[in-house]
Scaffold this active site. Structure first.
Site: not given
Length: 217
Positions: A29, A32, A66, A69-70, A74, A87, A91
């Protein structure tokens, strides 16, 4: 399209960087929100004041947040529905700032450029609807196609068009936003039709698939 085919190379590198971020205590976060803030600032300051090439470069670099962050979510096992909400909202804000700043630039620098203004308004509206249509379909349990133009496609086309315009290549901004505007409209139609097909397949109804309370009178 780019979201499906353009991330393979990034996905090979991102986990290594993500591991460093996780060890440093940086959360998805945080990444993001920093990325969103940087994108909004770059759009307003650079695009809004006519620095199109510089804005395209800086915002392009901001999109790396972007992707990270994913990967951090993970790597740290911290993915959550709340993170997905943050997220998605970030966006939408970033996309609105980019197109809104370009619209501001055109209105103040080229007020007679009605083509660019109209296409930017269409792109600004329908790029948000593209994302909303997917979210709403998912909430209703409907399967929808990715469609012609997802977020990565829109960003690349707008940034390339703005960057080339900033380098002095005429009509590139108009071309870029026109492609995004038309592509976004097509994508919304694809997703609505895909959602309808999914609904009819899972819950067939009489009279063209409408529930009884929605029949024409």
């Amino acid at each position: 399209m780019l979201s499906e085919h353009g991330r393979s190379g990034v996905n090979k590198v991102a986990p290594r960087i993500a591991g460093v971020f996780v060890k440093a205590g940086i959360t998805p976060n945080m990444i993001t929100l920093v990325g969103m803030a940087a994108t909004v600032a770059a759009a307003l300051v650079l695009f809004g004041n006519g620095y199109l090439f510089a804005g395209a470069i800086v915002i392009g670099l901001c999109t790396l947040f972007d992707l990270l962050d994913g990967a951090v979510a993970r790597a740290g096992g911290t993915g959550s529905p709340y993170g997905a909400l943050v997220d998605a909202v970030s966006d939408r804000i970033a996309d609105g700032a980019i197109l809104g700043a370009l619209l501001w630039y055109v209105i103040h620098r080229e007020p007679d450029n009605s083509m660019a203004i109209v296409m930017l308004l269409i792109a600004l509206t329908f790029s948000q609807v593209v994302s909303y249509s997917k979210a709403r379909a998912d909430a209703g349990g409907l399967a929808t196609p990715g469609g012609l133009m997802e977020r990565a496609d829109r960003l690349v086309i707008v940034l390339v068009g703005a960057g080339l315009e900033g380098l002095g290549v005429p009509w590139m901004l108009e071309l870029g936003v026109s492609i995004v505007a038309i592509g976004s409209v097509i994508t919304v139609v694809q997703r609505v039709l895909g959602g309808r097909a999914s609904y009819l397949k899972s819950e067939p109804q009489a009279d063209g698939g409408r529930p009884p309370h929605e029949k024409e009178q």
